[in-house]
Design a protein around this motif. Structure first.
Motif, PDB file in Angstrom:
ATOM      1  N   TYR A  20      10.524  52.373   6.933  1.00  0.00           N
ATOM      2  CA  TYR A  20      11.368  53.330   7.670  1.00  0.00           C
ATOM      3  C   TYR A  20      11.739  54.797   6.839  1.00  0.00           C
ATOM      4  O   TYR A  20      11.913  54.776   5.826  1.00  0.00           O
ATOM      5  CB  TYR A  20      12.881  52.875   7.711  1.00  0.00           C
ATOM      6  N   ASP A  21      11.275  55.728   7.764  1.00  0.00           N
ATOM      7  CA  ASP A  21      11.478  57.200   7.263  1.00  0.00           C
ATOM      8  C   ASP A  21      10.979  57.352   5.655  1.00  0.00           C
ATOM      9  O   ASP A  21      11.707  57.816   4.720  1.00  0.00           O
ATOM     10  CB  ASP A  21      13.056  57.462   6.780  1.00  0.00           C
ATOM     11  N   ILE A  25      10.935  49.020   3.303  1.00  0.00           N
ATOM     12  CA  ILE A  25      12.064  48.243   3.227  1.00  0.00           C
ATOM     13  C   ILE A  25      11.484  46.820   2.831  1.00  0.00           C
ATOM     14  O   ILE A  25      12.000  46.098   1.947  1.00  0.00           O
ATOM     15  CB  ILE A  25      12.564  48.084   4.609  1.00  0.00           C
ATOM     16  N   ARG A  52      19.842  38.484  -1.336  1.00  0.00           N
ATOM     17  CA  ARG A  52      21.072  39.264  -1.391  1.00  0.00           C
ATOM     18  C   ARG A  52      21.042  40.240  -0.157  1.00  0.00           C
ATOM     19  O   ARG A  52      20.170  40.612   0.389  1.00  0.00           O
ATOM     20  CB  ARG A  52      21.095  39.686  -2.548  1.00  0.00           C
ATOM     21  N   SER A  53      22.246  40.884   0.085  1.00  0.00           N
ATOM     22  CA  SER A  53      22.355  41.800   1.192  1.00  0.00           C
ATOM     23  C   SER A  53      21.526  43.112   0.861  1.00  0.00           C
ATOM     24  O   SER A  53      21.018  43.529  -0.202  1.00  0.00           O
ATOM     25  CB  SER A  53      24.002  42.203   1.071  1.00  0.00           C
ATOM     26  N   GLY A  54      20.866  43.574   2.063  1.00  0.00           N
ATOM     27  CA  GLY A  54      20.022  44.596   2.121  1.00  0.00           C
ATOM     28  C   GLY A  54      18.433  44.217   1.625  1.00  0.00           C
ATOM     29  O   GLY A  54      17.695  45.265   1.476  1.00  0.00           O
ATOM     30  N   ARG A  55      18.206  43.061   1.446  1.00  0.00           N
ATOM     31  CA  ARG A  55      16.773  42.855   0.813  1.00  0.00           C
ATOM     32  C   ARG A  55      15.858  42.804   1.778  1.00  0.00           C
ATOM     33  O   ARG A  55      14.595  42.743   1.447  1.00  0.00           O
ATOM     34  CB  ARG A  55      16.518  41.556  -0.069  1.00  0.00           C
ATOM     35  N   GLY A  56      16.365  42.656   3.273  1.00  0.00           N
ATOM     36  CA  GLY A  56      15.467  42.679   4.376  1.00  0.00           C
ATOM     37  C   GLY A  56      14.975  41.598   5.080  1.00  0.00           C
ATOM     38  O   GLY A  56      14.256  41.717   5.927  1.00  0.00           O
ATOM     39  N   LYS A  57      16.037  40.737   5.006  1.00  0.00           N
ATOM     40  CA  LYS A  57      16.044  39.410   5.977  1.00  0.00           C
ATOM     41  C   LYS A  57      15.967  39.794   7.445  1.00  0.00           C
ATOM     42  O   LYS A  57      15.046  39.408   8.047  1.00  0.00           O
ATOM     43  CB  LYS A  57      17.140  38.599   5.653  1.00  0.00           C
ATOM     44  N   SER A  58      16.862  40.673   7.720  1.00  0.00           N
ATOM     45  CA  SER A  58      17.066  40.983   9.233  1.00  0.00           C
ATOM     46  C   SER A  58      15.876  41.755   9.703  1.00  0.00           C
ATOM     47  O   SER A  58      15.275  41.849  10.899  1.00  0.00           O
ATOM     48  CB  SER A  58      18.269  41.827   9.724  1.00  0.00           C
ATOM     49  N   THR A  59      15.433  42.575   8.706  1.00  0.00           N
ATOM     50  CA  THR A  59      14.193  43.606   8.968  1.00  0.00           C
ATOM     51  C   THR A  59      12.992  42.583   9.456  1.00  0.00           C
ATOM     52  O   THR A  59      12.178  42.921  10.367  1.00  0.00           O
ATOM     53  CB  THR A  59      13.844  44.628   8.047  1.00  0.00           C
ATOM     54  N   ARG A  62      13.336  40.610  12.743  1.00  0.00           N
ATOM     55  CA  ARG A  62      12.839  41.555  13.843  1.00  0.00           C
ATOM     56  C   ARG A  62      11.382  41.681  14.218  1.00  0.00           C
ATOM     57  O   ARG A  62      10.975  41.491  15.295  1.00  0.00           O
ATOM     58  CB  ARG A  62      13.447  43.014  13.880  1.00  0.00           C
ATOM     59  N   GLN A 104      22.122  39.078  14.203  1.00  0.00           N
ATOM     60  CA  GLN A 104      23.301  39.494  13.477  1.00  0.00           C
ATOM     61  C   GLN A 104      24.386  39.776  14.279  1.00  0.00           C
ATOM     62  O   GLN A 104      25.505  39.644  13.994  1.00  0.00           O
ATOM     63  CB  GLN A 104      22.891  39.949  12.173  1.00  0.00           C
ATOM     64  N   GLU A 181      21.607  34.749  10.286  1.00  0.00           N
ATOM     65  CA  GLU A 181      23.080  34.440  10.001  1.00  0.00           C
ATOM     66  C   GLU A 181      23.764  33.601  10.944  1.00  0.00           C
ATOM     67  O   GLU A 181      24.849  34.049  11.365  1.00  0.00           O
ATOM     68  CB  GLU A 181      23.652  35.413   9.426  1.00  0.00           C
ATOM     69  N   HIS A 215      23.653  33.273   3.759  1.00  0.00           N
ATOM     70  CA  HIS A 215      24.057  33.280   2.469  1.00  0.00           C
ATOM     71  C   HIS A 215      24.691  32.202   1.580  1.00  0.00           C
ATOM     72  O   HIS A 215      25.162  32.241   0.533  1.00  0.00           O
ATOM     73  CB  HIS A 215      25.281  34.497   2.079  1.00  0.00           C
TER      74      HIS A 215
HETATM   75  N1  ATP Z   1      16.611  51.290  11.374  1.00  0.00           N
HETATM   76  C1  ATP Z   1      16.611  51.365  10.065  1.00  0.00           C
HETATM   77  N2  ATP Z   1      16.329  52.498   9.553  1.00  0.00           N
HETATM   78  C2  ATP Z   1      16.450  52.964   8.308  1.00  0.00           C
HETATM   79  N3  ATP Z   1      16.631  51.780   7.323  1.00  0.00           N
HETATM   80  C3  ATP Z   1      17.183  50.683   7.753  1.00  0.00           C
HETATM   81  C4  ATP Z   1      17.221  50.312   9.226  1.00  0.00           C
HETATM   82  N4  ATP Z   1      17.545  49.022   9.368  1.00  0.00           N
HETATM   83  C5  ATP Z   1      17.551  48.524   8.192  1.00  0.00           C
HETATM   84  N5  ATP Z   1      17.632  49.614   7.174  1.00  0.00           N
HETATM   85  C6  ATP Z   1      17.525  49.366   5.494  1.00  0.00           C
HETATM   86  O1  ATP Z   1      16.756  48.289   5.248  1.00  0.00           O
HETATM   87  C7  ATP Z   1      17.371  47.493   4.252  1.00  0.00           C
HETATM   88  C8  ATP Z   1      17.166  46.127   4.652  1.00  0.00           C
HETATM   89  O2  ATP Z   1      18.228  45.873   5.488  1.00  0.00           O
HETATM   90  P1  ATP Z   1      18.346  44.493   6.306  1.00  0.00           P
HETATM   91  O3  ATP Z   1      19.284  44.343   7.284  1.00  0.00           O
HETATM   92  O4  ATP Z   1      16.916  43.889   6.832  1.00  0.00           O
HETATM   93  O5  ATP Z   1      18.862  43.455   4.886  1.00  0.00           O
HETATM   94  P2  ATP Z   1      19.537  42.156   4.992  1.00  0.00           P
HETATM   95  O6  ATP Z   1      18.561  41.346   4.117  1.00  0.00           O
HETATM   96  O7  ATP Z   1      19.437  41.388   6.410  1.00  0.00           O
HETATM   97  O8  ATP Z   1      21.092  42.369   4.543  1.00  0.00           O
HETATM   98  P3  ATP Z   1      22.456  41.528   4.949  1.00  0.00           P
HETATM   99  O9  ATP Z   1      22.213  40.170   4.246  1.00  0.00           O
HETATM  100  O10 ATP Z   1      23.443  42.387   4.606  1.00  0.00           O
HETATM  101  O11 ATP Z   1      22.239  41.097   6.655  1.00  0.00           O
HETATM  102  C9  ATP Z   1      18.583  48.183   3.928  1.00  0.00           C
HETATM  103  O12 ATP Z   1      18.594  49.089   2.843  1.00  0.00           O
HETATM  104  C10 ATP Z   1      19.064  48.998   5.189  1.00  0.00           C
HETATM  105  O13 ATP Z   1      19.972  50.150   5.039  1.00  0.00           O
END
Ligand code: ATP
Ligand code: MG
Length: 280
Positions: A20-21, A25, A52-59, A62, A104, A181, A215
């Motif tokens: 992303y940008d 990720i 852990r949070s922000g590691r990219g699971k939701s990404t 998708r 989520q 989640e 989690h």
């Molecule tokens: N559309 C987007 N544009 C830019 N950065 C993004 C976008 N979506 C997510 N991110 C970044 O990607 C990283 C991973 O986010 P993601 O939501 O995949 O994490 P996660 O593992 O699901 O976290 P959590 O456990 O908190 O749900 C984060 O740093 C977030 O800020």
């Protein structure tokens, strides 16, 4: 230990990355899950992602559901509309709509009540209208949604919205379901409902494949037969900033899958996962 065999590939993720940008990720995500066959019973697959949070699971989720195109790599699922060729089920790239997804944020149709949403989810089912109504009423009662069945999403609590979103996918999905989640923010009774629903789906068809993130490490070890840890790998001694699979636990191979109760081997595994997550 339960005897099992691994048959055809149900999910093949090949060198996936998302940028992303200009910021990477997730990267280098590759894994394969196969149809597990246990003689004498229907046995689906439950796959958990921890990190852990922000590691990219939701990404990652998708891209697994085709909601977002990865920057590199691909996600392949079996194409059951084609006939088996040379003993192999032909594969296709996943597209939006192939896979049930509970995101989520538990997105619901704004203009449908709980009951209407569940009826809509069952629209393609071969059941008769009476059978559908009975099934919906049973779920509404079991999942504590009876009193709110005439209400719209903006009139529901977070947990009620979440349960409706999960039920919608249970009623609507084919074999393959991704839930981001599904257990967070639920009370203990509702956690138990979702846990039981997972176990039911898991025994309903050999092809049933549920992928979820959480989690709650203990819940993942209890429910899943395959666990992936997403974290930042260490690069030259310092932590990286892109998520990838840093460990895979095949609980089938470890003899930990499908247990009635957690034993000390499960708790050792939970501790190991906790340590890995803390350092990634
Ligand atoms: N559309 C987007 N544009 C830019 N950065 C993004 C976008 N979506 C997510 N991110 C970044 O990607 C990283 C991973 O986010 P993601 O939501 O995949 O994490 P996660 O593992 O699901 O976290 P959590 O456990 O908190 O749900 C984060 O740093 C977030 O800020
Ligand atoms: Mg997330």
């Amino acid at each position: 230990m339960t005897a099992y065999e691994q048959k055809h590939t149900l999910l093949h993720v090949d060198n996936l990355s998302v940028v992303y940008d200009g910021k990477t990720i997730i990267k280098n995500i590759s894994f394969e899950e196969k149809d597990t066959v246990v003689p004498g019973r229907e046995q689906g697959q439950i796959i958990a992602f921890l990190g852990r949070s922000g590691r990219g699971k939701s990404t990652l989720f998708r891209t697994l559901t085709g909601l977002e195109a990865p920057t590199t790599g691909r996600v392949l699922i079996p194409d059951y509309s084609k006939t088996v060729h040379d003993g192999q089920q032909p594969a296709k790239m996943v597209e939006e709509g192939d896979v049930g997804f509970v995101n989520q944020k538990y997105t619901l149709f704004r203009h449908k009540t709980v009951e209407q949403a569940l009826a809509f989810a069952l629209r393609r089912s071969p059941l008769s209208a009476t059978e559908k109504a009975e099934k919906i009423n049973q779920y509404l009662a079991d999942w504590g949604l009876e009193k709110v069945k005439m209400q719209y999403p903006n009139e529901l609590s977070g947990g009620q919205r979440q349960r409706t979103a999960i039920l919608e996918q249970l009623l609507n999905s084919g074999h393959y379901m991704v839930l981001d989640e599904p257990f967070s923010g639920l009370d203990i009774g509702n956690i138990d409902n979702v846990r039981k629903a997972f176990q039911l789906i898991n025994r309903s068809s050999e092809l049933s494949t549920v992928i979820f993130s959480t989690h709650d490490i203990e819940l993942a070890v209890e429910l899943a037969d395959s666990i992936y840890i997403i974290g930042y790998p260490r690069e030259n001694g310092s932590p990286g900033t892109s998520g990838t699979i840093i460990r895979h636990f095949d609980l089938k191979k470890m003899g930990l899958a499908w247990s009635e109760k957690l034993n000390s081997d499960h708790y050792d595994c939970i501790k190991e996962i906790r340590d890995i997550m803390l350092s990634s």
